[in-house]
Enzyme design. Structure first.
Site, PDB file in Angstrom:
ATOM      1  N   ASN A 113      -0.967  -9.429  -9.458  1.00 33.57           N
ATOM      2  CA  ASN A 113      -2.009  -8.451  -9.170  1.00 33.57           C
ATOM      3  C   ASN A 113      -1.678  -7.165  -9.912  1.00 33.57           C
ATOM      4  O   ASN A 113      -0.527  -6.873 -10.182  1.00 33.57           O
ATOM      5  CB  ASN A 113      -2.080  -8.214  -7.657  1.00 33.57           C
ATOM      6  CG  ASN A 113      -2.966  -7.039  -7.270  1.00 33.57           C
ATOM      7  OD1 ASN A 113      -2.532  -6.130  -6.581  1.00 33.57           O
ATOM      8  ND2 ASN A 113      -4.210  -7.043  -7.710  1.00 33.57           N
TER       9      ASN A 113
ATOM     10  N   CYS B 243       0.828  -1.200   0.000  1.00 31.48           N
ATOM     11  CA  CYS B 243       0.000   0.000   0.000  1.00 31.48           C
ATOM     12  C   CYS B 243       0.868   1.258   0.000  1.00 31.48           C
ATOM     13  O   CYS B 243       1.765   1.386   0.842  1.00 31.48           O
ATOM     14  CB  CYS B 243      -0.931   0.007   1.208  1.00 31.48           C
ATOM     15  SG  CYS B 243      -2.051   1.428   1.233  1.00 31.48           S
TER      16      CYS B 243
ATOM     17  N   GLY C  19      -8.616  -6.697  -8.484  1.00 35.53           N
ATOM     18  CA  GLY C  19      -9.049  -5.660  -7.550  1.00 35.53           C
ATOM     19  C   GLY C  19     -10.284  -4.927  -7.999  1.00 35.53           C
ATOM     20  O   GLY C  19     -11.405  -5.432  -7.907  1.00 35.53           O
TER      21      GLY C  19
ATOM     22  N   HIS D   6       2.061  -7.271  -6.788  1.00 35.01           N
ATOM     23  CA  HIS D   6       1.466  -6.196  -7.582  1.00 35.01           C
ATOM     24  C   HIS D   6       2.542  -5.743  -8.560  1.00 35.01           C
ATOM     25  O   HIS D   6       3.592  -5.248  -8.152  1.00 35.01           O
ATOM     26  CB  HIS D   6       1.040  -5.045  -6.668  1.00 35.01           C
ATOM     27  CG  HIS D   6       0.278  -3.970  -7.363  1.00 35.01           C
ATOM     28  ND1 HIS D   6      -0.805  -3.343  -6.802  1.00 35.01           N
ATOM     29  CD2 HIS D   6       0.429  -3.397  -8.582  1.00 35.01           C
ATOM     30  CE1 HIS D   6      -1.286  -2.432  -7.631  1.00 35.01           C
ATOM     31  NE2 HIS D   6      -0.539  -2.455  -8.722  1.00 35.01           N
TER      32      HIS D   6
END
Length: 338
Positions: free
Chosen positions: A212, A101, A235, A172
């Protein structure tokens, strides 16, 4: 029913990403009506909130959500170990550490994507968490941050954290820019590097790797799986077009069951909605996650409008949901006649 290591890894063929303010327990219950097999994740819950803040309400979920994973944010090994124990005791199938994040709030707490700069700390956290629980501990990471060179950083990160006992990573495929870009801008900048993730698949045969970032269709999911990746995490597409991603997932990705009918899903949600409202909850807390259920179908705009305009009213209940469904049914009937 709580899942074991092998079944949770099977479910990870397709998972729905943890998304702040989106993947709460109502969203996950709704998504489970669309796919009985896909792995669902909580929003990120910070270890300090659980351990120091006593925010155990953040661990609440319905048994029907299994298989479901708890994502934790933090950087203190002892605190993360205690939070992991709390998550395991609450019944989660997996504990996931957020190393991806990019938000300012996360950076100020020294967790999230900033942890890509300290694989040694991440390894300590993973080791402590694994020692604390008997369910799988996984890591969701980026390919790098800021001026790091992903081709150098990512393999070192996977190697060091993997040596600490983490056998599953969700990568990611976009670098996180922590300086100069907002989290929203970071969704599209810099470009995705799927090829690098695929190279990691070749380097680390013993690890379970999921990709991702930017994946918007089941066709793309199938391509990644066919190319040799162990799993794919979707997502925003799964949130905004849940039928397009999840309603066909059990048959196409897991080879079991039938496609879910979105209209039947609405009816399956009604008892849950009635129970939530009867317990003092608000209709909009559930239906806000259902707005995209009929994306691209006749009547979808009225479905969204009726729910958006009415769900916040004090008297709103499942009757409003059925009223919002009427234009969808009418649209389907007209399409069938034409």
């Amino acid at each position: 029913m709580k899942q074991g290591f092998s079944s949770i890894r099977a479910a990870a063929r397709l998972s729905v990403a943890p998304m702040m303010d989106w993947t709460d327990r109502h969203c996950r219950y709704f998504h489970r009506q669309l796919s009985g097999q896909s792995l669902l994740y909580t929003e990120m819950v910070t270890a300090p909130a659980l351990v120091r803040g006593g925010a155990t309400h953040l661990l609440t979920f319905s048994p029907e959500e299994h298989p479901v994973a708890l994502q934790l944010g933090g950087s203190d090994p002892a605190e993360l170990a205690e939070a992991a124990r709390m998550g395991a005791a609450a019944g989660y199938d997996e504990i996931n550490l957020n190393c991806g994040c990019p938000s300012d709030r996360v950076q100020s707490g020294t967790f999230g994507a900033i942890l890509m700069t300290d694989p040694g700390r991440v390894a300590e956290c993973v080791a402590a968490m694994r020692a604390a629980v008997d369910i799988e501990v996984t890591v969701k990471c980026r390919i790098g941050v800021d001026d790091q060179t992903p081709e150098e950083v990512l393999p070192e990160f996977l190697s060091r954290v993997g040596a600490a006992g983490c056998e599953r990573f969700i990568i990611h495929a976009r670098k996180a820019w922590l300086q100069g870009l907002s989290p929203k801008e970071n969704r599209d900048i810099p470009p995705l590097d799927y090829d690098l993730v695929m190279r990691m698949r070749g380097y680390f045969q013993g690890l379970h790797l999921s990709v991702n970032g930017g994946i918007t269709s089941l066709v793309e999911v199938e391509r990644f799986l066919d190319a040799g990746l162990d799993g794919v995490m979707v997502g925003r597409a799964a949130y905004h077009d849940p039928s397009g991603i999840l309603a066909h997932a059990d048959r196409r990705i897991f080879g079991t069951g039938e496609d879910r009918d979105p209209v039947a899903v609405v009816h399956a949600m009604l008892p849950y909605i009635d129970a939530h409202v009867a317990a003092g909850g608000k209709l909009g807390q559930v239906t806000r996650h259902m707005l995209g259920l009929f994306a691209g179908q006749p009547g979808a705009r009225l479905w969204r409008r009726i729910l958006s305009e009415g769900a916040h009213k004090p008297e709103a209940n499942s009757a409003l949901v059925l009223r919002a469904l009427e234009p969808v049914l009418e649209g389907a009937a007209v399409a069938a006649e034409g």
